[in-house]
Design an enzyme around this catalytic site. Sequence first.
Site, PDB file in Angstrom:
ATOM      1  N   GLN A 119      -6.513  -4.507   9.811  1.00 51.67           N
ATOM      2  CA  GLN A 119      -6.525  -3.051   9.701  1.00 51.67           C
ATOM      3  C   GLN A 119      -7.923  -2.466   9.847  1.00 51.67           C
ATOM      4  OE1 GLN A 119      -3.874  -3.011   5.972  1.00 51.67           O
ATOM      5  NE2 GLN A 119      -3.330  -1.124   7.041  1.00 51.67           N
TER       6      GLN A 119
ATOM      7  N   GLY B 295      -3.613  -1.960  -0.824  1.00 50.19           N
ATOM      8  CA  GLY B 295      -3.912  -3.181  -0.096  1.00 50.19           C
ATOM      9  C   GLY B 295      -4.486  -2.858   1.264  1.00 50.19           C
TER      10      GLY B 295
ATOM     11  N   HIS C  75       0.953  -8.082   7.779  1.00 46.79           N
ATOM     12  CA  HIS C  75      -0.123  -7.630   8.667  1.00 46.79           C
ATOM     13  C   HIS C  75      -0.834  -8.818   9.315  1.00 46.79           C
ATOM     14  CE1 HIS C  75      -0.513  -3.312   8.552  1.00 46.79           C
ATOM     15  NE2 HIS C  75      -0.519  -3.257   7.246  1.00 46.79           N
TER      16      HIS C  75
ATOM     17  N   CYS D 227       1.988   2.984   5.184  1.00 50.09           N
ATOM     18  CA  CYS D 227       0.936   2.078   5.648  1.00 50.09           C
ATOM     19  C   CYS D 227      -0.262   2.897   6.090  1.00 50.09           C
ATOM     20  CB  CYS D 227       1.452   1.236   6.819  1.00 50.09           C
ATOM     21  SG  CYS D 227       0.238   0.088   7.502  1.00 50.09           S
ATOM     22  N   LEU D 228      -1.452   2.439   5.741  1.00 45.94           N
ATOM     23  CA  LEU D 228      -2.669   3.141   6.135  1.00 45.94           C
ATOM     24  C   LEU D 228      -2.848   3.163   7.643  1.00 45.94           C
ATOM     25  CD1 LEU D 228      -5.138   1.730   3.447  1.00 45.94           C
ATOM     26  CD2 LEU D 228      -3.891   3.905   3.403  1.00 45.94           C
TER      27      LEU D 228
ATOM     28  N   HIS E 136       3.893  -6.939   2.347  1.00 47.42           N
ATOM     29  CA  HIS E 136       3.368  -5.972   3.317  1.00 47.42           C
ATOM     30  C   HIS E 136       2.042  -6.449   3.891  1.00 47.42           C
ATOM     31  CE1 HIS E 136       2.731  -1.610   4.602  1.00 47.42           C
ATOM     32  NE2 HIS E 136       1.529  -2.145   4.780  1.00 47.42           N
ATOM     33  N   GLU E 137       1.129  -6.868   3.025  1.00 50.80           N
ATOM     34  CA  GLU E 137      -0.203  -7.263   3.499  1.00 50.80           C
ATOM     35  C   GLU E 137      -0.161  -8.586   4.258  1.00 50.80           C
ATOM     36  OE1 GLU E 137      -2.463  -5.130   3.558  1.00 50.80           O
ATOM     37  OE2 GLU E 137      -1.439  -3.733   2.213  1.00 50.80           O
TER      38      GLU E 137
END
Length: 214
Positions: free
Chosen positions: A73, A68, A172, A126-127, A168-169
């Site tokens: 991000q 995702g 963000h 997480c990226l 999670h997304e």
Amino acid sequence: MALPSDRAPLADRVEELLAAGGPLPIVSAGDPVLRNVTEPFDGQLEPALLARFVEALRVTMHAAPGVGVAAPQVGVGLRIAVIEDPAPVSDEVRVARGRVPQPFRVLVNPRYEAVGEERAAFFEGCLSVPGWQAVVARHESVRLTGLDEHGRAVDEVFTGWPARIVQHETDHLDGMLYLDRAELRSLSSNKAMAERWAQPTPEAASAALGFELP
């Protein structure tokens, strides 16, 4: 490559990001864009530009690789995210984590609410926080509402690992990182994860590192 100015109109910022081609640069923790509540999508990007932006998010997610990516991000404060999970895991992991394949989806103005009271705790990364993972207790099932990229209503219940990705997304988009919900005693480098905590569930890490699971 420098990110576009925060003062630029959103469409201009997106055009500038897309001009370079290929995967977009991932913003790391510490950048204010990750801590601001995003602007609801209301036509700020024309349909053709929205489609190009969505495709760039997909390319970026695959290249990372991740399951995702949310617009903040990549430095864009719009309430848009993409998810996709081929779930290339063993049967043991699939059963323990409820991880099943998810097709590519675009989430526009998503929100979630818990379905039931059951929670599940697993390591999560997480990226935007590269190199680290921590245990996060999340709702086992959630109801997601919002729109897709074509403006069609989305109202769906997600369970298991797909529910974790959705939470999670969407977090963000509300200016939250997974670390805000994590058990910080579980924080582990990717190296420690590979060497010590690669089990399907975090019980061994809980016992060794001294934190409780829900």
